[in-house]
Structures are given as structure tokens and as C-alpha cells.
Scaffold this motif. Structure first.
Motif, PDB file in Angstrom:
ATOM      1  N   VAL A 112      93.263 -26.144 -22.823  1.00 40.98           N
ATOM      2  CA  VAL A 112      93.862 -25.557 -21.619  1.00 40.98           C
ATOM      3  C   VAL A 112      95.325 -25.973 -21.535  1.00 40.98           C
ATOM      4  O   VAL A 112      95.687 -27.117 -21.829  1.00 40.98           O
ATOM      5  CB  VAL A 112      93.092 -26.016 -20.362  1.00 40.98           C
ATOM      6  N   MET A 113      96.168 -25.069 -21.144  1.00 44.29           N
ATOM      7  CA  MET A 113      97.608 -25.314 -21.034  1.00 44.29           C
ATOM      8  C   MET A 113      97.878 -26.272 -19.871  1.00 44.29           C
ATOM      9  O   MET A 113      97.493 -26.024 -18.735  1.00 44.29           O
ATOM     10  CB  MET A 113      98.313 -23.975 -20.803  1.00 44.29           C
ATOM     11  N   THR A 114      98.541 -27.381 -20.164  1.00 42.84           N
ATOM     12  CA  THR A 114      98.782 -28.402 -19.139  1.00 42.84           C
ATOM     13  C   THR A 114     100.263 -28.646 -18.870  1.00 42.84           C
ATOM     14  O   THR A 114     100.601 -29.320 -17.895  1.00 42.84           O
ATOM     15  CB  THR A 114      98.138 -29.739 -19.551  1.00 42.84           C
ATOM     16  N   THR A 115     101.164 -28.169 -19.732  1.00 46.91           N
ATOM     17  CA  THR A 115     102.601 -28.350 -19.526  1.00 46.91           C
ATOM     18  C   THR A 115     103.323 -27.028 -19.719  1.00 46.91           C
ATOM     19  O   THR A 115     102.790 -26.103 -20.347  1.00 46.91           O
ATOM     20  CB  THR A 115     103.193 -29.381 -20.510  1.00 46.91           C
ATOM     21  N   THR A 116     104.533 -26.955 -19.217  1.00 51.01           N
ATOM     22  CA  THR A 116     105.362 -25.773 -19.421  1.00 51.01           C
ATOM     23  C   THR A 116     106.821 -26.174 -19.302  1.00 51.01           C
ATOM     24  O   THR A 116     107.141 -27.300 -18.879  1.00 51.01           O
ATOM     25  CB  THR A 116     105.029 -24.667 -18.406  1.00 51.01           C
ATOM     26  N   ASP A 117     107.713 -25.262 -19.687  1.00 51.33           N
ATOM     27  CA  ASP A 117     109.153 -25.516 -19.634  1.00 51.33           C
ATOM     28  C   ASP A 117     109.800 -24.785 -18.468  1.00 51.33           C
ATOM     29  O   ASP A 117     109.413 -23.659 -18.132  1.00 51.33           O
ATOM     30  CB  ASP A 117     109.831 -25.066 -20.935  1.00 51.33           C
ATOM     31  N   LEU A 118     110.801 -25.433 -17.881  1.00 46.40           N
ATOM     32  CA  LEU A 118     111.619 -24.858 -16.819  1.00 46.40           C
ATOM     33  C   LEU A 118     113.072 -24.910 -17.269  1.00 46.40           C
ATOM     34  O   LEU A 118     113.427 -25.685 -18.161  1.00 46.40           O
ATOM     35  CB  LEU A 118     111.446 -25.634 -15.517  1.00 46.40           C
ATOM     36  N   CYS A 119     113.906 -24.118 -16.643  1.00 41.77           N
ATOM     37  CA  CYS A 119     115.308 -24.082 -17.057  1.00 41.77           C
ATOM     38  C   CYS A 119     116.226 -24.086 -15.838  1.00 41.77           C
ATOM     39  O   CYS A 119     116.067 -23.262 -14.926  1.00 41.77           O
ATOM     40  CB  CYS A 119     115.579 -22.831 -17.906  1.00 41.77           C
ATOM     41  N   ILE A 120     117.176 -25.026 -15.829  1.00 38.44           N
ATOM     42  CA  ILE A 120     118.233 -25.084 -14.821  1.00 38.44           C
ATOM     43  C   ILE A 120     119.488 -24.500 -15.464  1.00 38.44           C
ATOM     44  O   ILE A 120     119.882 -24.924 -16.548  1.00 38.44           O
ATOM     45  CB  ILE A 120     118.515 -26.528 -14.369  1.00 38.44           C
ATOM     46  N   THR A 121     120.119 -23.535 -14.813  1.00 34.47           N
ATOM     47  CA  THR A 121     121.293 -22.862 -15.363  1.00 34.47           C
ATOM     48  C   THR A 121     122.503 -23.089 -14.468  1.00 34.47           C
ATOM     49  O   THR A 121     122.452 -22.813 -13.269  1.00 34.47           O
ATOM     50  CB  THR A 121     121.054 -21.351 -15.511  1.00 34.47           C
ATOM     51  N   VAL A 443     113.672 -28.444 -19.081  1.00 32.06           N
ATOM     52  CA  VAL A 443     112.849 -29.556 -18.595  1.00 32.06           C
ATOM     53  C   VAL A 443     111.381 -29.198 -18.813  1.00 32.06           C
ATOM     54  O   VAL A 443     110.952 -28.087 -18.474  1.00 32.06           O
ATOM     55  CB  VAL A 443     113.099 -29.826 -17.093  1.00 32.06           C
ATOM     56  N   THR A 444     110.622 -30.127 -19.362  1.00 34.72           N
ATOM     57  CA  THR A 444     109.181 -29.935 -19.513  1.00 34.72           C
ATOM     58  C   THR A 444     108.470 -30.676 -18.385  1.00 34.72           C
ATOM     59  O   THR A 444     108.766 -31.848 -18.122  1.00 34.72           O
ATOM     60  CB  THR A 444     108.686 -30.470 -20.869  1.00 34.72           C
ATOM     61  N   VAL A 445     107.545 -29.981 -17.715  1.00 31.42           N
ATOM     62  CA  VAL A 445     106.798 -30.588 -16.608  1.00 31.42           C
ATOM     63  C   VAL A 445     105.296 -30.430 -16.840  1.00 31.42           C
ATOM     64  O   VAL A 445     104.847 -29.519 -17.534  1.00 31.42           O
ATOM     65  CB  VAL A 445     107.174 -29.955 -15.252  1.00 31.42           C
ATOM     66  N   LYS A 446     104.560 -31.351 -16.258  1.00 31.66           N
ATOM     67  CA  LYS A 446     103.106 -31.244 -16.238  1.00 31.66           C
ATOM     68  C   LYS A 446     102.717 -30.308 -15.106  1.00 31.66           C
ATOM     69  O   LYS A 446     103.224 -30.425 -13.984  1.00 31.66           O
ATOM     70  CB  LYS A 446     102.487 -32.622 -16.026  1.00 31.66           C
ATOM     71  N   LEU A 447     101.821 -29.378 -15.385  1.00 36.57           N
ATOM     72  CA  LEU A 447     101.464 -28.356 -14.405  1.00 36.57           C
ATOM     73  C   LEU A 447     100.610 -28.913 -13.268  1.00 36.57           C
ATOM     74  O   LEU A 447      99.830 -29.852 -13.454  1.00 36.57           O
ATOM     75  CB  LEU A 447     100.697 -27.219 -15.095  1.00 36.57           C
ATOM     76  N   ALA A 448     100.775 -28.296 -12.105  1.00 36.31           N
ATOM     77  CA  ALA A 448      99.979 -28.674 -10.936  1.00 36.31           C
ATOM     78  C   ALA A 448      98.516 -28.294 -11.152  1.00 36.31           C
ATOM     79  O   ALA A 448      98.202 -27.288 -11.793  1.00 36.31           O
ATOM     80  CB  ALA A 448     100.521 -27.975  -9.693  1.00 36.31           C
ATOM     81  N   VAL A 449      97.644 -29.111 -10.613  1.00 37.35           N
ATOM     82  CA  VAL A 449      96.210 -28.819 -10.618  1.00 37.35           C
ATOM     83  C   VAL A 449      95.799 -28.612  -9.166  1.00 37.35           C
ATOM     84  O   VAL A 449      95.492 -29.571  -8.450  1.00 37.35           O
ATOM     85  CB  VAL A 449      95.403 -29.964 -11.259  1.00 37.35           C
ATOM     86  N   PRO A 450      95.830 -27.360  -8.692  1.00 34.64           N
ATOM     87  CA  PRO A 450      95.527 -27.120  -7.275  1.00 34.64           C
ATOM     88  C   PRO A 450      94.048 -27.348  -6.977  1.00 34.64           C
ATOM     89  O   PRO A 450      93.185 -27.224  -7.846  1.00 34.64           O
ATOM     90  CB  PRO A 450      95.914 -25.649  -7.091  1.00 34.64           C
ATOM     91  N   THR A 451      93.775 -27.691  -5.729  1.00 32.08           N
ATOM     92  CA  THR A 451      92.388 -27.881  -5.285  1.00 32.08           C
ATOM     93  C   THR A 451      91.874 -26.587  -4.684  1.00 32.08           C
ATOM     94  O   THR A 451      92.652 -25.776  -4.156  1.00 32.08           O
ATOM     95  CB  THR A 451      92.312 -28.996  -4.239  1.00 32.08           C
ATOM     96  N   PRO A 452      90.570 -26.361  -4.749  1.00 31.05           N
ATOM     97  CA  PRO A 452      90.011 -25.138  -4.145  1.00 31.05           C
ATOM     98  C   PRO A 452      90.319 -25.099  -2.653  1.00 31.05           C
ATOM     99  O   PRO A 452      90.387 -26.138  -1.994  1.00 31.05           O
ATOM    100  CB  PRO A 452      88.504 -25.269  -4.403  1.00 31.05           C
ATOM    101  N   PRO A 453      90.507 -23.897  -2.103  1.00 35.49           N
ATOM    102  CA  PRO A 453      90.812 -23.796  -0.673  1.00 35.49           C
ATOM    103  C   PRO A 453      89.617 -24.241   0.162  1.00 35.49           C
ATOM    104  O   PRO A 453      88.467 -24.089  -0.254  1.00 35.49           O
ATOM    105  CB  PRO A 453      91.100 -22.297  -0.483  1.00 35.49           C
ATOM    106  N   PRO A 454      89.869 -24.822   1.338  1.00 32.86           N
ATOM    107  CA  PRO A 454      88.769 -25.250   2.217  1.00 32.86           C
ATOM    108  C   PRO A 454      88.030 -24.033   2.763  1.00 32.86           C
ATOM    109  O   PRO A 454      88.564 -22.919   2.783  1.00 32.86           O
ATOM    110  CB  PRO A 454      89.486 -26.021   3.321  1.00 32.86           C
ATOM    111  N   PRO A 455      86.805 -24.231   3.193  1.00 37.50           N
ATOM    112  CA  PRO A 455      86.054 -23.098   3.761  1.00 37.50           C
ATOM    113  C   PRO A 455      86.722 -22.603   5.030  1.00 37.50           C
ATOM    114  O   PRO A 455      87.435 -23.345   5.716  1.00 37.50           O
ATOM    115  CB  PRO A 455      84.676 -23.707   4.048  1.00 37.50           C
TER     116      PRO A 455
END
Length: 661
Positions: A112-121, A443-455
Motif C-alpha cells: 500500500v502506498m504510504t508516502t508521496t511527494d509535494l512541491c513548493i514553487t 518534499v516527501t511526506v508520510k500520508l495521513a491515515v484517516p479514521t472512519p467517520p463517527p456514526p
């Protein structure tokens, strides 16, 4: 949700809320039948530009939507094994080693993809129309007068060039000249360029410039720094833009001669006090692009010796702020001075000159192959110095608290001038900006792991729709405005957000600009390692590095990325160096290739052209992979890849067409 400012609001100094638009991404599933219908929000990113200040900042992710079940094999091109026809040849692109059909990488590709790249210009604004409004400059030239400069009227050519340079300076500018051979001396003290001083300087050049002796680079550098730092003018009268033009046609054979010693001398003499102690970087290795180091899908190393496997993992240095102490061991410490190195002819150490230039914040290296290129190289460098609109641009990076709670963290900042703070933020020194030039920070960042929405509560759910972008990175900008002579402190925050729909394999199309910068950063790193291999006599491995770089261009870059001038420039340079090293070192690399490679390396790392003339190389079609591209590749000029302001270009043209040269 955070509050940012749009470009228009920033200009009007008015606050506005983040603009949100919602759209369906259910149809953008990149061939994944199990993709979840998700509503995402896309937000307009702020630009930092207030009250006419000359620098803007924007930011973007490589992918704006990454489902929590996206696999590594879906990277590049927006989907699994997604490749378009090549824009140059029209032929089909071979499957990428990242794809699932590569049995040797199947386990990592199915992760599963856990990181990605971002770019500041960062984008610099235009220069004022009036020449009188530009920032005044201090320019000191260190001119080699060793015996080798006595041939082909080199001294006469340099004398004429320096006279043209002085004619471009205004009365508030300062100019000085240090000459060196076995020893160094001050030929013209640093002084304001009044009409009287220009006339006296010309007389000195006509009378005292004579070539003889050896080449003492360290003596010249030390004396030039002393003259720039300790001139009779009080500190408040020194000009905001300070630079040294350093010309040599040979190797250091007097004084300090080792590369490491000369680079250390540059740092101690020319860097500002807060930067000098950044000598022991904490190294973070980059896991990206490792796959390009195998020549075939079986990962064999028969064509490449084992040590080359580390080339794609070029480290980016990060200095720990706890070791970054103020103050300096050098008595010459003060504001940073840029160093522009000019290597004259084939018999000079291009690697040494590039490393000396790169040791300063905004240094550059020019390879002057022929006599006629002297004027254009000086003109190009002078045009840049005279068009500085912002200095010491600094970007501060941090992860918003909400994202930290979701596991987001900065994995790597892909830049050479990075300081990690105790609070987890990073400070990146981006240097000075010439008018209209653009510079990017990956910049390489670790991706967010969101939690399921509450009922739902009482039958309703007031939470935002699933897939609303999560801010993964915050960036602020500060710099010195040279036009207004003021410090612009920490401007508005720019945030980079990525939607993370739960239990989804949705992956948006890649951002072509960000993907281009990711390719540029890693290609420049591989080029730097190849140069070191060639310098060690490992020509076969160096050539293989460029072959693999071309392969990465064909297989890992989408058609949109391949079509960008920067990617085309990188492909051209890889093809040129592959040709230069085709027969080991048969004279092509040592006489031309090494200096050319160092020049190109400076250009790609700085995103600033430093080519005095268009590169014209008669390469056979076999080196480009297709006969139709041979002619285009052979005449590529990296000035096409990195934009210069019209005013900077005009100086180069002015010098190259002046009758005295």
C-alpha cells in the motif's frame, strides 16, 4: 479547515477564507473497478505576494487524491502500468520496472502506498523598467594571470571584457580587481564606479595586466574575500548584492591545491556566519528511483558493477539545528557572497570549480570552451547579478497539528541547504532570486491515515464529506526584498492538501509540474554520482548511469513530463554524456565532457541556466534511440529549460556583440 489567502486578497492585504469546490471523483478510478464513489474538495492555494513584493510561493501535491488502498504499482501516470506514446518518437514505451509484471519487485509493488511527494514553487517577479531602480551591486573579479594565460591573447580578451563589464555599472555600484599567479595582489581596490574611477581602472588594466607564474587559487580567493569584507567603506555603505567573478584556465598548483581544502576556504570566507558551521550534515537516504539502477527486469548486475546500485540513493544533507550554533570561526564572516567560477579552455579542473561555486549560496560555474565565449559568459553572469530581486529566501516547512494526529510527517526535504529544528519543522535556504526565475523544492511526506467517520448523531452526520483534502504540509516564506531594501518576514501560510478516501483505490492523475521536479531532483543526483565515478576512472559505470537515466525518462515519465523543457534538457544531457563515455575516456570526456557535465549539473540543481553558448554536439543517432531526435538533441540549449529575464539575456547578447571583444 485552515484559512489561507488567495493571490488577489494578498495583493489587496485582505483576508479571505479558503475557497472550496466539491466534485465527484468516482469516474476517475484509473481502471480500478472497486474504486469508491467519493466527493472531494479541491482548494485554491495561496500566493505570498503583498504590497508588490517580488517573490511568490505556491504549492501542490504529486497526486491530489490518494485512496487508502492505493498500491505502489499505481504510481506514475495516474494508474497501474499507465504509459502514453512517446512524444518524440511516437513509439510505445516499454513497461516500467514499477509495474506488477516485474516479478522481482512484486512484493514492494503490491504494498500500500504510504508516502508521496509535494512541491513548493517560488517565482520571482519582474525587474523595474528603470535601470536606476535595481539593487546596487559589489563585483570583485579575480583574474588568473599565470603563464598559460599569455597564449592566444587571453589577457587582452579578458581586459576588453572587463572594460565592457564596468561600462554596465552605475555610479552606486562598486567594482574591484584581484590578479593572481604565484601570488595574488589587489590591482584595483573595490570602489564606486564614478566616471573618474572607471577611467583610472581602465588605465590600470592597460598597464599592469601581464601573465606569468603559477596558479594560486587559494591566495586569490583569500585576498578577494578580504577586500570584499574589509574594504574602507563602513558596513552600512556596502551594497546588498555582493559577488566574486573568478576566472582561471588551469589547475591549482600553488597554495592550497586539494579540492576539500579550497571548498572549506570558500565556506569560511564567503558564507554568512550562520551557515559556516553546517559542515557535518545528518544524511538521509532517498528510497525513490532505486529501480532505475537495474539494466533489465531480472535485476542483473552483469552490465553494471555492484557499487553503482548506490548511485540513485544520493543523500540529501539535513543539518540538525541542535548542532547549528551561531557565530563563526572565520574573521571574514558577514553577509553571504556568491561565487561565479569561469573555467577557460579544456585544461582546467571543472569539478573543482563547480564544487567551489556550489559551496556558496548562489554560485555558478561557466565552461568557456573558446575565446569567443568569454564575453557571453561574463555577460550572462553579470545580467543575473544585476537582476537580483530577492535574497536569502527561506522556506519553513511543518506538518499541521491535525495531520500530525493522522500520522503525517516529513520524511525528506530534497535540498542541500536544510536545517531540522527541535520542534520538528525544517528550514530551507533557497538563496537569491534573479528576476522572473522559478525554483522548486520537493518534499516527501508520510500520508495521513484517516479514521472512519463517527456514526450519525440524531440521524444526521455533520462531518464533512469523506475525502475532503487533508492538509499534509504548511510552508511559510521569508526573504530580503532588494528593491525596497527591507526584510519580508514569514508571509502567509501555504498548505498542501491531499484527499484520502477510505477503503478506496482511487488515484488522481499526477501533477505534471510536480512529477517533472521529482524527476529533475533525482536525475541531478544521479548525474552528480556519475561525475564522481568518471573522476575515479570508472567510465563504464558512469556511462551506465546515464543509460539508466534515459531509461527512467522513457519508462517512468508520462508524456506530459517528457514534453517539459526541463525533462528534455535532462534527456539531452544524459544522451550527450553517454556518447562522451561510449569508449571510456578517449579524449571526448576529459577535453569537453567533464566541464560540460559540471556546467549542466549546476544548471539542473539551481534551476538556472549557466550555458554561455548553445551546446552543439555531433552525436550519432544511436545515442538518442531514434534518428529523428538526433538533430534536436545535438543543438539543445539549457536556457530553454530555465527561464531568464529578458534583461539578463540582453547582457549576454550585449557582451557577445560588443566590438571590443
Amino acid at each position: 479547515m485552515t484559512t489561507t489567502r488567495t493571490a488577489a486578497a494578498a495583493a489587496d492585504n485582505e483576508d479571505t477564507s479558503t475557497v472550496m469546490t466539491f466534485e465527484s471523483i468516482g469516474n476517475n478510478n484509473n481502471g480500478n473497478d472497486d474504486a469508491t464513489q467519493t466527493t472531494v474538495a479541491t482548494e485554491s492555494f495561496a500566493q505570498v505576494r503583498g504590497g508588490g513584493t517580488p517573490l511568490t510561493m505556491t504549492a501542490a501535491p504529486l497526486y491530489s487524491v490518494i485512496g487508502t488502498k492505493v498500491l505502489e504499482r499505481q504510481r506514475r501516470g495516474g494508474g497501474a502500468c499507465h504509459h502514453s506514446k512517446n512524444h518524440l518518437t511516437g513509439g510505445a514505451v516499454a513497461p516500467s520496472p514499477r509495474c506488477s509484471n516485474n516479478k522481482n519487485n512484486s512484493s514492494s509493488q503490491n504494498a500500500v502506498m504510504t508516502t508521496t511527494d509535494l512541491c513548493i514553487t517560488l517565482k520571482a517577479g519582474e525587474l523595474p523598467e528603470s535601470e536606476e531602480e535595481r539593487a546596487p551591486v559589489d563585483i570583485l573579479v579575480a583574474l588568473d594571470l599565470s603563464a598559460s594565460m599569455d597564449c592566444r591573447s587571453k589577457v587582452d580578451l579578458c581586459r576588453s571584457t572587463l572594460k565592457v563589464l564596468m561600462r554596465q555599472l552605475l555610479p552606486q555600484d562598486r567594482f574591484g580587481l584581484v590578479t593572481y599567479s604565484t601570488e595574488a595582489r589587489i590591482a584595483i581596490p573595490l570602489q564606486k564606479m564614478s566616471t573618474e574611477h572607471k577611467e583610472s581602472a581602465c588605465k590600470v588594466m592597460d598597464t599592469f595586466l601581464r601573465a606569468n607564474g603559477n596558479t594560486n587559487l587559494s591566495s586569490a580567493l583569500g585576498l578577494a574575500a578580504q577586500e570584499m569584507r574589509t574594504s574602507i567603506f563602513p558596513p552600512e555603505s556596502k551594497n546588498p548584492v555582493q559577488t566574486i567573478f573568478f576566472l582561471t584556465d588551469g589547475h591549482a598548483n600553488e597554495g592550497i591545491t586539494e579540492t576539500s581544502g579550497l571548498v572549506k576556504l570558500v565556506r569560511n570566507c564567503l558564507l554568512e556566519s550562520g551557515q559556516i558551521n553546517q559542515q557535518e550534515p545528518k544524511v538521509i537516504f532517498d528510497p525513490e528511483f532505486i529501480h532505475v539502477m537495474s539494466l533489465d527486469d531480472s535485476n542483473t548486475t552483469t552490465a553494471v558493477e555492484a557499487p553503482i546500485a548506490g548511485i540513485a540513493k544520493k543523500p540529501f544533507a539535513t543539518t540538525d539545528a541542535s548542532k547549528h550554533q551561531p557565530g563563526s570561526p572565520s574573521s571574514l564572516a558577514g553577509p553571504a557572497i556568491s561565487l561565479h567560477m569561469f573555467g577557460y579552455g579544456a585544461d582546467h579542473n571543472g569539478t573543482l570549480l563547480r564544487e567551489m561555486a556550489s559551496a556558496t549560496q548562489d554560485g555558478s560555474y561557466y565552461f568557456i570552451e573558446e575565446d569567443k565565449d568569454v564575453g557571453r559568459a561574463f555577460g550572462d553572469a553579470l545580467g543575473g547579478v544585476l537582476s537580483v530581486v530577492a535574497q536569502t529566501a527561506t522556506v519553513t516547512l511543518s506538518v499541521p497539528p491535525l495531520a500530525q494526529a493522522m500520522g503525517v510527517e516529513i520524511v525528506q526535504v530534497k535540498h542541500d541547504q536544510v536545517v531540522r529544528r527541535e520542534n520538528g519543522s525544517f528550514t530551507v535556504t533557497m538563496g537569491d532570486f534573479y528576476a522572473e526565475e522559478t525554483r522548486d523544492l520537493v518534499v516527501t511526506v508520510k500520508l495521513a491515515v484517516p479514521t472512519p467517520p463517527p456514526p450519525p448523531t440524531n440521524g444526521t452526520n455533520t462531518d464533512p464529506p469523506q475525502g475532503v483534502p487533508i492538509p499534509h504540509l504548511s510552508a511559510t516564506l521569508s526573504y530580503t526584498d532588494t528593491l525596497e531594501s527591507k526584510l519580508v518576514q514569514q508571509g502567509d501560510t501555504v498548505q498542501v492538501s491531499i484527499a484520502r478516501p477510505l477503503d478506496s483505490t482511487v488515484l488522481s492523475e499526477e501533477n505534471a509540474h510536480v512529477a517533472t521536479q521529482v524527476f529533475r531532483v533525482h536525475a541531478a543526483s544521479a548525474m552528480e554520482q556519475a561525475e564522481k565515478l568518471a573522476a575515479a576512472g570508472r567510465y563504464r559505470e558512469a556511462k551506465a548511469t546515464f543509460t539508466l537515466l534515459k531509461r527512467a525518462y522513457w519508462e517512468d515519465c508520462s508524456a506530459a513530463v517528457q514534453a517539459t523543457p526541463q525533462s528534455a534538457a535532462l534527456f539531452h544531457d544524459a544522451s550527450t554524456m553517454e556518447w562522451c563515455l561510449a569508449e571510456g575516456d578517449d579524449g571526448r570526456y576529459s577535453s569537453w565532457g567533464q566541464a560540460n557535465l559540471n556546467t549542466k549539473l549546476c544548471a539542473h540543481k539551481m534551476q538556472r541556466s549557466s550555458t554561455s553558448t548553445a551546446a552543439v554536439v555531433a552525436m550519432p543517432a544511436s545515442t538518442t534511440g531514434d534518428p529523428a531526435t538526433a538533430a534536436a538533441v545535438a543543438t539543445f540549449d539549457d536556457a530553454l529549460a530555465y527561464k531568464s529575464s529578458p534583461k539578463r539575456a540582453s547582457y549576454a547578447a550585449k557582451f557577445s556583440t560588443t566590438g571590443t571583444i
